[in-house]
Design a protein around this motif. Structure first.
Motif, mmCIF file in Angstrom:
data_model
loop_
_atom_site.group_PDB
_atom_site.id
_atom_site.type_symbol
_atom_site.label_atom_id
_atom_site.label_comp_id
_atom_site.label_asym_id
_atom_site.label_seq_id
_atom_site.Cartn_x
_atom_site.Cartn_y
_atom_site.Cartn_z
ATOM 1 N N LEU A 30 0.856 -1.177 0.000
ATOM 2 C CA LEU A 30 0.000 0.000 0.000
ATOM 3 C C LEU A 30 0.897 1.233 0.000
ATOM 4 O O LEU A 30 1.811 1.350 0.808
ATOM 5 N N VAL A 31 0.634 2.147 -0.910
ATOM 6 C CA VAL A 31 1.500 3.302 -1.071
ATOM 7 C C VAL A 31 0.949 4.467 -0.268
ATOM 8 O O VAL A 31 -0.237 4.764 -0.317
ATOM 9 N N LEU A 32 1.826 5.124 0.444
ATOM 10 C CA LEU A 32 1.429 6.279 1.236
ATOM 11 C C LEU A 32 2.403 7.405 0.935
ATOM 12 O O LEU A 32 3.571 7.168 0.643
ATOM 13 N N ALA A 33 1.942 8.636 0.963
ATOM 14 C CA ALA A 33 2.835 9.773 0.764
ATOM 15 C C ALA A 33 3.947 9.718 1.796
ATOM 16 O O ALA A 33 3.741 9.286 2.931
ATOM 17 N N PRO A 34 5.154 10.162 1.454
ATOM 18 C CA PRO A 34 6.297 10.069 2.373
ATOM 19 C C PRO A 34 5.991 10.687 3.722
ATOM 20 O O PRO A 34 5.425 11.771 3.810
ATOM 21 N N PHE A 35 6.334 9.959 4.750
ATOM 22 C CA PHE A 35 6.135 10.437 6.112
ATOM 23 C C PHE A 35 7.222 11.467 6.407
ATOM 24 O O PHE A 35 8.396 11.250 6.098
ATOM 25 N N ALA A 36 6.884 12.586 6.973
ATOM 26 C CA ALA A 36 7.820 13.682 7.126
ATOM 27 C C ALA A 36 9.082 13.291 7.872
ATOM 28 O O ALA A 36 10.189 13.642 7.494
ATOM 29 N N SER A 37 8.931 12.559 8.928
ATOM 30 C CA SER A 37 10.087 12.042 9.652
ATOM 31 C C SER A 37 9.637 10.796 10.370
ATOM 32 O O SER A 37 8.457 10.511 10.434
ATOM 33 N N PHE A 38 10.588 10.039 10.914
ATOM 34 C CA PHE A 38 10.253 8.716 11.395
ATOM 35 C C PHE A 38 10.109 8.685 12.921
ATOM 36 O O PHE A 38 9.401 9.486 13.498
ATOM 37 N N ALA A 39 10.758 7.758 13.557
ATOM 38 C CA ALA A 39 10.485 7.468 14.964
ATOM 39 C C ALA A 39 10.604 8.688 15.873
ATOM 40 O O ALA A 39 9.900 8.786 16.880
ATOM 41 N N ALA A 40 11.467 9.634 15.519
ATOM 42 C CA ALA A 40 11.679 10.780 16.403
ATOM 43 C C ALA A 40 10.400 11.583 16.612
ATOM 44 O O ALA A 40 10.213 12.214 17.655
ATOM 45 N N ASP A 41 9.514 11.579 15.623
ATOM 46 C CA ASP A 41 8.296 12.368 15.728
ATOM 47 C C ASP A 41 7.079 11.540 16.124
ATOM 48 O O ASP A 41 5.974 12.075 16.159
ATOM 49 N N LEU A 42 7.252 10.272 16.414
ATOM 50 C CA LEU A 42 6.133 9.418 16.766
ATOM 51 C C LEU A 42 5.744 9.599 18.235
ATOM 52 O O LEU A 42 6.580 9.965 19.064
ATOM 53 N N PRO A 43 4.488 9.297 18.567
ATOM 54 C CA PRO A 43 4.076 9.356 19.979
ATOM 55 C C PRO A 43 4.907 8.407 20.832
ATOM 56 O O PRO A 43 5.335 7.350 20.375
ATOM 57 N N ASN A 44 5.108 8.785 22.079
ATOM 58 C CA ASN A 44 5.845 7.961 23.031
ATOM 59 C C ASN A 44 4.860 7.448 24.074
ATOM 60 O O ASN A 44 4.294 8.234 24.840
ATOM 61 N N LEU A 45 4.651 6.135 24.103
ATOM 62 C CA LEU A 45 3.684 5.542 25.032
ATOM 63 C C LEU A 45 4.307 5.144 26.362
ATOM 64 O O LEU A 45 3.688 4.440 27.166
ATOM 65 N N SER A 46 5.532 5.572 26.591
ATOM 66 C CA SER A 46 6.171 5.523 27.914
ATOM 67 C C SER A 46 6.254 4.127 28.510
ATOM 68 O O SER A 46 6.140 3.953 29.730
ATOM 69 N N GLY A 47 6.431 3.141 27.675
ATOM 70 C CA GLY A 47 6.661 1.784 28.164
ATOM 71 C C GLY A 47 5.424 1.055 28.653
ATOM 72 O O GLY A 47 5.547 -0.006 29.287
ATOM 73 N N LYS A 48 4.227 1.576 28.369
ATOM 74 C CA LYS A 48 3.005 0.916 28.827
ATOM 75 C C LYS A 48 2.875 -0.463 28.185
ATOM 76 O O LYS A 48 3.408 -0.717 27.110
ATOM 77 N N THR A 49 2.158 -1.359 28.836
ATOM 78 C CA THR A 49 1.919 -2.698 28.308
ATOM 79 C C THR A 49 0.666 -2.682 27.439
ATOM 80 O O THR A 49 -0.381 -2.183 27.853
ATOM 81 N N VAL A 50 0.790 -3.236 26.241
ATOM 82 C CA VAL A 50 -0.315 -3.341 25.305
ATOM 83 C C VAL A 50 -0.535 -4.825 25.003
ATOM 84 O O VAL A 50 0.386 -5.529 24.568
ATOM 85 N N VAL A 51 -1.737 -5.312 25.260
ATOM 86 C CA VAL A 51 -2.048 -6.722 25.055
ATOM 87 C C VAL A 51 -2.549 -6.914 23.625
ATOM 88 O O VAL A 51 -3.571 -6.343 23.231
ATOM 89 N N VAL A 52 -1.818 -7.719 22.864
ATOM 90 C CA VAL A 52 -2.144 -7.979 21.462
ATOM 91 C C VAL A 52 -2.556 -9.438 21.331
ATOM 92 O O VAL A 52 -1.832 -10.337 21.765
ATOM 93 N N VAL A 53 -3.715 -9.677 20.734
ATOM 94 C CA VAL A 53 -4.220 -11.040 20.602
ATOM 95 C C VAL A 53 -4.183 -11.466 19.144
ATOM 96 O O VAL A 53 -4.404 -10.666 18.234
ATOM 97 N N THR A 54 -3.877 -12.732 18.917
ATOM 98 C CA THR A 54 -3.856 -13.288 17.574
ATOM 99 C C THR A 54 -4.270 -14.744 17.627
ATOM 100 O O THR A 54 -4.532 -15.300 18.701
ATOM 101 N N GLU A 55 -4.326 -15.374 16.458
ATOM 102 C CA GLU A 55 -4.798 -16.755 16.380
ATOM 103 C C GLU A 55 -3.670 -17.747 16.126
ATOM 104 O O GLU A 55 -3.797 -18.933 16.393
ATOM 105 N N ASN A 56 -2.564 -17.277 15.555
ATOM 106 C CA ASN A 56 -1.442 -18.142 15.182
ATOM 107 C C ASN A 56 -1.860 -19.254 14.231
ATOM 108 O O ASN A 56 -1.417 -20.394 14.346
#
Length: 265
Positions: free
Chosen positions: A14-40
């Motif tokens: 999927l093509v997206l217009a170039p992102f202005a900058s990368f990880a430096a400008d991304l939100p920081n979630l401060s190490g919180k735990t995020v539970v991700v579920v999948t089926e494998n």
């Protein structure tokens, strides 16, 4: 559950217009735990490596990179496809990933991320199949059976794009997992399984000629991660997906899992 043609047998970036900058400008979630579920149960997106018994796949790599860029800790859990959307909608898990097609009716229960992959459905059959070559000739084969998981895109494609629109059609045999439909195909209990080209390619590569993909694509669909309605994780994850597209990370994952990786090696 989920999912490309221009990339390889149904894979397209999927093509997206170039992102202005990368990880430096991304939100920081401060190490919180995020539970991700999948089926494998959907190689090569997510599955159990038969060599190591570890959960691996495209979606694991992508989610781990998203977690790194957003500074959160991932806790992976498993559930069945049948239970996943409802469980995420109730807040039992923060994110669901299993090649989930973005559909308007599902948006009534959960929020979706931006698409991270586009899929097209193909017919997966035994390697020696000669009775039919496409959806039309399969439909004409009155004794031909389709294996599918209820409530999935392959199920509805089978009903409305291959057969007669009757969701109770006895030519569709239902199974709890996608892997079980493929096993039924191998043993001759069904004659065809619909799958996106990505998963189909993984099974074909692992089959040593026992399986093949036939016919043209039967529609396209976009895959996204799912969240509880109103989740504050949607915007940060979307920003991370954009950065992964812009800097070539998703393209690298496509190459790793859909070109370089062979199931069973």
């Amino acid at each position: 559950m989920a999912f490309r043609r221009s990339f390889l047998l149904g894979l397209s970036a999927l093509v997206l217009a170039p992102f202005a900058s990368f990880a430096a400008d991304l939100p920081n979630l401060s190490g919180k735990t995020v539970v991700v579920v999948t089926e494998n149960a959907y190689p090569p997106l997510q599955f159990i490596d038969p060599k190591t018994s570890k959960a691996i796949g495209w979606e694991y790599d992508a989610m781990n990179e998203i977690a790194k860029r957003l500074n959160f800790k991932v806790e992976y859990q498993n559930t069945s496809w049948d239970a996943m959307i409802q469980a995420v909608s109730e807040g039992q898990y923060n994110i669901g990933m299993t090649g989930i097609t973005i559909k308007d009716e599902r948006k009534q229960k959960v929020d979706f991320s931006d698409p991270y992959m586009r899929s097209e459905q193909f017919m997966l059959v035994r390697g020696d199949e000669k009775r039919f070559t496409d959806a039309k000739s399969f439909a004409a084969l009155k004794e031909g059976l389709i294996g599918a998981q209820p409530g999935t895109t392959p199920f509805y494609t089978a009903v409305y794009s291959v057969l007669d629109g009757n969701e109770q059609n006895p030519r569709i045999k239902t199974f709890e997992t996608f892997g079980a439909t493929v096993q039924a195909l191998k043993t001759g209990d069904v004659d065809m399984v619909l799958t996106d080209g990505t998963a189909g390619k993984g099974y074909v590569d692992a089959s040593n000629g026992g399986l093949k993909l036939i016919g043209g694509p039967l529609g396209s669909e976009d895959f996204g991660f799912i969240f509880q309605k109103g989740s504050d994780l949607v915007a940060p994850v979307n920003a991370a997906i954009a950065s992964l597209k812009a800097d070539g990370t998703l393209e690298a994952l496509n190459k790793k899992w859909f070109l370089d990786y062979k199931m069973g090696q």
